[in-house]
Write an enzyme that holds these catalytic residues in place. Structure first.
Site, PDB file in Angstrom:
ATOM      1  N   TYR A 104       3.578   9.226 -11.251  1.00 33.01           N
ATOM      2  CA  TYR A 104       2.630   8.423 -10.478  1.00 33.01           C
ATOM      3  C   TYR A 104       1.871   7.439 -11.372  1.00 33.01           C
ATOM      4  CZ  TYR A 104      -1.108   7.375  -7.118  1.00 33.01           C
ATOM      5  OH  TYR A 104      -1.979   6.739  -6.277  1.00 33.01           O
TER       6      TYR A 104
ATOM      7  N   ALA B  36       2.732   6.280 -14.246  1.00 27.74           N
ATOM      8  CA  ALA B  36       3.647   5.256 -14.765  1.00 27.74           C
ATOM      9  C   ALA B  36       3.850   4.145 -13.746  1.00 27.74           C
ATOM     10  CB  ALA B  36       4.981   5.894 -15.130  1.00 27.74           C
TER      11      ALA B  36
ATOM     12  N   ASN C  10       0.802  -1.227   0.000  1.00 20.43           N
ATOM     13  CA  ASN C  10       0.000   0.000   0.000  1.00 20.43           C
ATOM     14  C   ASN C  10       0.836   1.278   0.000  1.00 20.43           C
ATOM     15  OD1 ASN C  10      -2.671   1.529   0.758  1.00 20.43           O
ATOM     16  ND2 ASN C  10      -1.217   2.082   2.364  1.00 20.43           N
TER      17      ASN C  10
END
Length: 246
Positions: free
Chosen positions: A154, A156, A89
């Protein structure tokens, strides 16, 4: 208790979606290793969890540092004896349009959001292979599926996370390990709440359900994919975005 007896590592667990996941998993009977770079927040949140009777332990980790990740795995095994679930996460943003993006900011986001996922998964998977079972859940984003203005770095990383998820599903399914991803939409984390109210309203109006997601919405998706209820869900990207893209 949908996770009774399970042990979960949740990276980025001291804030936002990760914290909601730690709390939700503990509510459902899991023993949780809350892994985060923010030691102050992690220590405070674990104390709050323990007051509620939750089995949550904190480990300070830098997912970019392989030695740090190795210590995370070692401490989890020493504390709980096994690892059933890994939630990748942890993630950061550092937004700018392409022509204004600093190469260092581009690389920094890749290091945390992509290399960090690789590091954590490579460290945990051998333990799951030994056990013959496990659940790996990677956090992507709708930005990784559709792209987003000002998020070259981000988007990518989150697109690459989907590619890694599907690749690992092919590699580890035969080992008894389920690998899936969750793609959140606009979610009301502390970072988003700092935005101007007008911008937040615009974001909400773009969502079919006319609201931002709550961290608990994403945590519930993690819970499903971590539980035995998802044992035949594999190589899937679960969109939890309120219907922002249909």
């Amino acid at each position: 208790m949908r996770l009774q007896g399970k042990v979960a590592i949740i990276t980025g667990g001291a804030n936002g979606i990760g914290l909601a996941a730690c709390q939700r998993f503990a509510e459902e009977g899991a023993s949780v290793m809350m892994a985060d770079f923010d030691e102050t927040a992690g220590t405070e949140q674990v104390a709050a969890c323990k007051e509620k009777g939750y089995d949550v332990t904190f480990c300070q980790v830098n997912v970019v540092d392989r030695d740090s990740v190795a210590r995370l795995v070692e401490e989890t095994i020493a504390r709980f004896g096994k690892i059933d679930v890994l939630i990748n996460n942890a993630g950061i943003t550092n937004d700018a349009t392409l022509l204004k993006m600093d190469p260092a900011d581009f690389q920094r986001v890749l290091d945390v959001n992509l290399t960090g996922v690789f590091n954590c998964t490579q460290a945990v998977v051998p333990k799951m292979i030994e056990a013959g079972a496990g659940k790996i859940i990677n956090t992507s984003s709708v930005s990784g599926v559709y792209g987003n203005f000002g998020q070259t770095n981000y988007a990518a990383t989150k697109a690459a996370v989907i590619g890694m998820t599907k690749t690992w599903a092919k590699e580890f399914g035969r080992k008894g390990i389920n690998v899936n991803a969750v793609a959140p939409g606009f979610t009301a984390t502390a970072m988003v709440k700092k935005m101007p109210e007008k911008v937040i309203d615009q974001m909400a109006s773009a969502v079919s359900l006319q609201r931002l997601g709550k961290p608990e919405d994403i945590a519930n998706a993690y819970l499903f994919l971590a539980s035995n209820e998802s044992d035949y869900v594999h190589g899937h990207v679960l969109h939890v975005d309120g219907g922002i893209m249909m």
